[in-house]
Design an enzyme around this catalytic site. Structure first.
Site, PDB file in Angstrom:
ATOM      1  CE  LYS A  11      -3.963  -2.195   2.339  1.00 37.69           C
ATOM      2  NZ  LYS A  11      -4.934  -2.070   3.465  1.00 37.69           N
ATOM      3  CE1 TYR A  51      -9.438  -3.156   0.454  1.00 32.78           C
ATOM      4  CE2 TYR A  51      -8.579  -1.261  -0.746  1.00 32.78           C
ATOM      5  CZ  TYR A  51      -8.380  -2.350   0.081  1.00 32.78           C
ATOM      6  OH  TYR A  51      -7.123  -2.647   0.546  1.00 32.78           O
ATOM      7  CG  ASN A 114      -3.719  -2.175   6.975  1.00 31.68           C
ATOM      8  OD1 ASN A 114      -3.614  -1.840   5.804  1.00 31.68           O
ATOM      9  ND2 ASN A 114      -4.721  -2.920   7.415  1.00 31.68           N
ATOM     10  CG  HIS A 117      -5.351  -6.316  -0.094  1.00 32.66           C
ATOM     11  ND1 HIS A 117      -6.559  -6.327   0.572  1.00 32.66           N
ATOM     12  CD2 HIS A 117      -5.457  -7.252  -1.086  1.00 32.66           C
ATOM     13  CE1 HIS A 117      -7.353  -7.225  -0.003  1.00 32.66           C
ATOM     14  NE2 HIS A 117      -6.715  -7.793  -1.010  1.00 32.66           N
ATOM     15  CD  GLU A 128      -8.780  -9.482  -3.175  1.00 32.08           C
ATOM     16  OE1 GLU A 128      -7.604  -9.789  -2.901  1.00 32.08           O
ATOM     17  OE2 GLU A 128      -9.607  -9.134  -2.318  1.00 32.08           O
TER      18      GLU A 128
HETATM   19  P1  IDP Z   1      -7.705  -6.994   5.691  1.00 28.14           P
HETATM   20  O1  IDP Z   1      -6.982  -5.945   4.850  1.00 28.14           O
HETATM   21  O2  IDP Z   1      -6.848  -7.454   6.849  1.00 28.14           O
HETATM   22  O3  IDP Z   1      -8.235  -8.141   4.865  1.00 28.14           O
HETATM   23  P2  IDP Z   1     -10.444  -5.967   5.836  1.00 28.14           P
HETATM   24  O4  IDP Z   1     -11.371  -6.176   6.973  1.00 28.14           O
HETATM   25  O5  IDP Z   1     -10.717  -6.664   4.535  1.00 28.14           O
HETATM   26  O6  IDP Z   1      -8.958  -6.272   6.356  1.00 28.14           O
HETATM   27  O7  IDP Z   1     -10.410  -4.396   5.567  1.00 28.14           O
HETATM   28  C1  IDP Z   1      -9.840  -3.847   4.405  1.00 28.14           C
HETATM   29  C2  IDP Z   1      -9.029  -2.628   4.793  1.00 28.14           C
HETATM   30  O8  IDP Z   1      -9.904  -1.622   5.277  1.00 28.14           O
HETATM   31  C3  IDP Z   1      -8.031  -2.858   5.918  1.00 28.14           C
HETATM   32  O9  IDP Z   1      -6.804  -3.385   5.489  1.00 28.14           O
HETATM   33  C4  IDP Z   1      -7.865  -1.482   6.494  1.00 28.14           C
HETATM   34  O10 IDP Z   1      -6.953  -0.717   5.713  1.00 28.14           O
HETATM   35  C5  IDP Z   1      -9.257  -0.897   6.322  1.00 28.14           C
HETATM   36  N1  IDP Z   1     -10.032  -1.064   7.575  1.00 28.14           N
HETATM   37  C6  IDP Z   1     -10.612  -2.194   8.037  1.00 28.14           C
HETATM   38  N2  IDP Z   1     -11.234  -1.981   9.206  1.00 28.14           N
HETATM   39  C7  IDP Z   1     -11.044  -0.679   9.487  1.00 28.14           C
HETATM   40  C8  IDP Z   1     -11.471   0.156  10.562  1.00 28.14           C
HETATM   41  O11 IDP Z   1     -12.145  -0.272  11.499  1.00 28.14           O
HETATM   42  N3  IDP Z   1     -11.086   1.462  10.476  1.00 28.14           N
HETATM   43  C9  IDP Z   1     -10.338   1.956   9.449  1.00 28.14           C
HETATM   44  N4  IDP Z   1      -9.930   1.198   8.412  1.00 28.14           N
HETATM   45  C10 IDP Z   1     -10.270  -0.106   8.435  1.00 28.14           C
END
Ligand code: IDP
Length: 143
Positions: A11, A51, A114, A117, A128
């Site tokens: 990212k 997304y 974070n 992905h 994807e």
């Molecule tokens: P993942 O990336 O670990 O699979 P997902 O639940 O699919 O997690 O969420 C996609 C992305 O959305 C996450 O990587 C993160 O960047 C963002 N995200 C998920 N939950 C939150 C939240 O509670 N607050 C802000 N961003 C979030």
């Protein structure tokens, strides 16, 4: 053991930290092969489409803004149980909960930014991978 493919995105925060090579190294050391790779600056439409399953979530607007804030590296990884193996290397979504030594523990600062992905199931991986890579851009190893 099943040979699978999965999608990785490094990212914008991790690209900005200059750790593309460090992250690729972890994939390779874990036995995952990079069989597709490119750097992109996602458009809003591309990020929203990718997304789409999160579009009703409160963080969707921030997620799209972040994912379009700078270049990303998208890759196809192949290996034994690649989907799960990659998720284990990544660590938990929230870096504060990610196990020590995982990519998110080492390179991510917040749940919004974070670092990486990874597809969360073989079905997601298929969608994807094809979202970013037409078949001719995937290069399985022949030697
Ligand atoms: P993942 O990336 O670990 O699979 P997902 O639940 O699919 O997690 O969420 C996609 C992305 O959305 C996450 O990587 C993160 O960047 C963002 N995200 C998920 N939950 C939150 C939240 O509670 N607050 C802000 N961003 C979030």
């Amino acid at each position: 053991m099943a040979i699978e493919r999965t999608l990785s995105i490094i990212k914008p925060d991790a690209v900005a930290k200059n750790v593309i090579g460090e992250i690729y190294s972890r994939f390779e050391k874990a036995g995952l092969k990079i069989i597709g790779a490119k750097m992109l600056h996602l458009s809003r439409t591309q990020a929203e489409g990718f997304y789409a399953e999160h579009k009703e979530r409160p963080f969707f607007g921030d997620l799209v803004a972040f994912m379009t804030s700078g270049p990303v590296v998208v890759s196809v990884l192949e290996g034994e149980n690649a989907v799960l193996a990659h998720r284990e290397l990544m660590g938990a979504t929230n870096p504060k909960e990610a196990a020590a030594g995982t990519i998110r523990a080492d390179f991510a600062s917040t749940i919004d930014e974070n670092a990486v992905h990874g597809s969360d199931s073989p079905v997601s991986a298929e969608r994807e991978v094809s979202y970013f890579f037409p078949g001719e851009e995937i290069c399985p190893r022949t030697r």
